[in-house]
Design a protein around this motif. Structure first.
Motif, PDB file in Angstrom:
ATOM      1  N   ASP A  16       9.280  -8.063   5.437  1.00  0.00           N
ATOM      2  CA  ASP A  16      10.098  -6.863   5.635  1.00  0.00           C
ATOM      3  C   ASP A  16      10.089  -5.965   4.399  1.00  0.00           C
ATOM      4  O   ASP A  16      10.475  -4.802   4.478  1.00  0.00           O
ATOM      5  CB  ASP A  16      11.535  -7.242   6.010  1.00  0.00           C
ATOM      6  CG  ASP A  16      12.183  -8.207   5.041  1.00  0.00           C
ATOM      7  OD1 ASP A  16      11.458  -9.016   4.415  1.00  0.00           O
ATOM      8  OD2 ASP A  16      13.404  -8.167   4.907  1.00  0.00           O
ATOM      9  N   ASN A  19       4.546  -3.303   2.178  1.00  0.00           N
ATOM     10  CA  ASN A  19       4.043  -2.032   2.694  1.00  0.00           C
ATOM     11  C   ASN A  19       2.863  -2.286   3.624  1.00  0.00           C
ATOM     12  O   ASN A  19       2.010  -3.120   3.335  1.00  0.00           O
ATOM     13  CB  ASN A  19       3.590  -1.120   1.547  1.00  0.00           C
ATOM     14  CG  ASN A  19       4.759  -0.599   0.752  1.00  0.00           C
ATOM     15  OD1 ASN A  19       5.826  -0.367   1.300  1.00  0.00           O
ATOM     16  ND2 ASN A  19       4.558  -0.425  -0.540  1.00  0.00           N
ATOM     17  N   GLU A  23      -1.245  -3.451   8.590  1.00  0.00           N
ATOM     18  CA  GLU A  23      -2.418  -2.636   8.306  1.00  0.00           C
ATOM     19  C   GLU A  23      -3.391  -3.306   7.347  1.00  0.00           C
ATOM     20  O   GLU A  23      -4.574  -3.001   7.351  1.00  0.00           O
ATOM     21  CB  GLU A  23      -1.989  -1.292   7.704  1.00  0.00           C
ATOM     22  CG  GLU A  23      -1.155  -0.454   8.647  1.00  0.00           C
ATOM     23  CD  GLU A  23      -0.599   0.800   7.991  1.00  0.00           C
ATOM     24  OE1 GLU A  23      -0.907   1.042   6.800  1.00  0.00           O
ATOM     25  OE2 GLU A  23       0.139   1.518   8.659  1.00  0.00           O
ATOM     26  N   CYS A 110      11.351  -8.441  16.063  1.00  0.00           N
ATOM     27  CA  CYS A 110      10.697  -8.519  14.754  1.00  0.00           C
ATOM     28  C   CYS A 110      10.313  -7.120  14.276  1.00  0.00           C
ATOM     29  O   CYS A 110      10.588  -6.739  13.131  1.00  0.00           O
ATOM     30  CB  CYS A 110       9.475  -9.415  14.859  1.00  0.00           C
ATOM     31  SG  CYS A 110       8.513  -9.583  13.347  1.00  0.00           S
ATOM     32  N   LEU A 111       9.721  -6.329  15.155  1.00  0.00           N
ATOM     33  CA  LEU A 111       9.292  -4.980  14.788  1.00  0.00           C
ATOM     34  C   LEU A 111      10.475  -4.072  14.479  1.00  0.00           C
ATOM     35  O   LEU A 111      10.383  -3.207  13.600  1.00  0.00           O
ATOM     36  CB  LEU A 111       8.422  -4.386  15.887  1.00  0.00           C
ATOM     37  CG  LEU A 111       7.067  -5.054  16.076  1.00  0.00           C
ATOM     38  CD1 LEU A 111       6.377  -4.527  17.324  1.00  0.00           C
ATOM     39  CD2 LEU A 111       6.192  -4.872  14.839  1.00  0.00           C
ATOM     40  N   GLN A 112      11.587  -4.278  15.169  1.00  0.00           N
ATOM     41  CA  GLN A 112      12.782  -3.472  14.884  1.00  0.00           C
ATOM     42  C   GLN A 112      13.265  -3.728  13.452  1.00  0.00           C
ATOM     43  O   GLN A 112      13.619  -2.791  12.739  1.00  0.00           O
ATOM     44  CB  GLN A 112      13.897  -3.782  15.874  1.00  0.00           C
ATOM     45  CG  GLN A 112      13.671  -3.163  17.228  1.00  0.00           C
ATOM     46  CD  GLN A 112      14.761  -3.552  18.223  1.00  0.00           C
ATOM     47  OE1 GLN A 112      15.305  -4.656  18.166  1.00  0.00           O
ATOM     48  NE2 GLN A 112      15.063  -2.643  19.136  1.00  0.00           N
ATOM     49  N   LEU A 114      11.435  -4.869  10.964  1.00  0.00           N
ATOM     50  CA  LEU A 114      10.415  -4.367  10.042  1.00  0.00           C
ATOM     51  C   LEU A 114      10.437  -2.848   9.896  1.00  0.00           C
ATOM     52  O   LEU A 114      10.047  -2.313   8.863  1.00  0.00           O
ATOM     53  CB  LEU A 114       9.019  -4.813  10.496  1.00  0.00           C
ATOM     54  CG  LEU A 114       8.714  -6.294  10.374  1.00  0.00           C
ATOM     55  CD1 LEU A 114       7.383  -6.622  11.020  1.00  0.00           C
ATOM     56  CD2 LEU A 114       8.728  -6.741   8.907  1.00  0.00           C
ATOM     57  N   SER A 115      10.888  -2.164  10.930  1.00  0.00           N
ATOM     58  CA  SER A 115      10.870  -0.696  10.890  1.00  0.00           C
ATOM     59  C   SER A 115      12.104  -0.096  10.225  1.00  0.00           C
ATOM     60  O   SER A 115      12.164   1.112  10.021  1.00  0.00           O
ATOM     61  CB  SER A 115      10.735  -0.141  12.307  1.00  0.00           C
ATOM     62  OG  SER A 115      11.898  -0.415  13.063  1.00  0.00           O
ATOM     63  N   ARG A 116      13.061  -0.923   9.879  1.00  0.00           N
ATOM     64  CA  ARG A 116      14.251  -0.410   9.193  1.00  0.00           C
ATOM     65  C   ARG A 116      13.880   0.079   7.799  1.00  0.00           C
ATOM     66  O   ARG A 116      13.088  -0.552   7.100  1.00  0.00           O
ATOM     67  CB  ARG A 116      15.315  -1.504   9.061  1.00  0.00           C
ATOM     68  CG  ARG A 116      15.948  -1.867  10.365  1.00  0.00           C
ATOM     69  CD  ARG A 116      17.039  -2.900  10.168  1.00  0.00           C
ATOM     70  NE  ARG A 116      17.508  -3.380  11.450  1.00  0.00           N
ATOM     71  CZ  ARG A 116      17.974  -4.592  11.660  1.00  0.00           C
ATOM     72  NH1 ARG A 116      18.063  -5.452  10.666  1.00  0.00           N
ATOM     73  NH2 ARG A 116      18.370  -4.950  12.852  1.00  0.00           N
ATOM     74  N   PRO A 117      14.483   1.206   7.399  1.00  0.00           N
ATOM     75  CA  PRO A 117      14.178   1.731   6.048  1.00  0.00           C
ATOM     76  C   PRO A 117      14.726   0.840   4.946  1.00  0.00           C
ATOM     77  O   PRO A 117      15.583   0.066   5.096  1.00  0.00           O
ATOM     78  CB  PRO A 117      14.867   3.092   6.024  1.00  0.00           C
ATOM     79  CG  PRO A 117      15.684   3.212   7.256  1.00  0.00           C
ATOM     80  CD  PRO A 117      15.370   2.054   8.137  1.00  0.00           C
TER      81      PRO A 117
END
Length: 117
Positions: A16, A19, A23, A110-112, A114-117
């Motif tokens: 989390d 960067n 990717e 999981c993606l939610q 990870l997408s938190r600032p």
């Protein structure tokens, strides 16, 4: 089991905070070590992995490879483009097989995070 285990491991390795988590590539030896542990139905632990095997990108690559290896996608080919355009997300989700819904649920959670600032 595999998705839940990999998501937990991703957070344990501080994915989390990384960067471009989905990717970047990873060290192939670390990936092979993780896959070997998982193939034995074991949860990755400090004792099973070497110090170089704690990169969160290794787990992310493992998740991607597992998804790519599925015989049928999580949203099966039988879900037509027309149904995707005419149904709500909830309706499509409910129409999926139970295991597909379970896996998607864990991935989305999981993606939610990870997408938190």
């Amino acid at each position: 089991w595999i998705v839940q285990t990999l998501c937990e491991e991703l957070f344990r390795r501080r994915g989390d905070m990384a960067n471009g988590i989905f990717e970047q590539s990873c060290d192939l030896q670390s990936l092979q070590a993780l896959c070997t542990v998982l193939d034995q139905w074991l949860k990755p632990t400090e004792a099973l992995l070497t110090a170089s095997d704690h990169n969160p990108h290794t787990v992310a690559v493992c998740i991607k490879r597992w998804l790519e290896s599925l015989a049928e996608p999580l949203i099966p080919h039988s879900v037509s483009v027309n149904s995707l355009q005419s149904q709500t997300v909830s309706e499509i989700f409910q129409s999926l097989p139970f295991l597909n819904r379970l896996v998607l649920f864990h991935l989305v959670c999981c993606l939610q995070v990870l997408s938190r600032p």
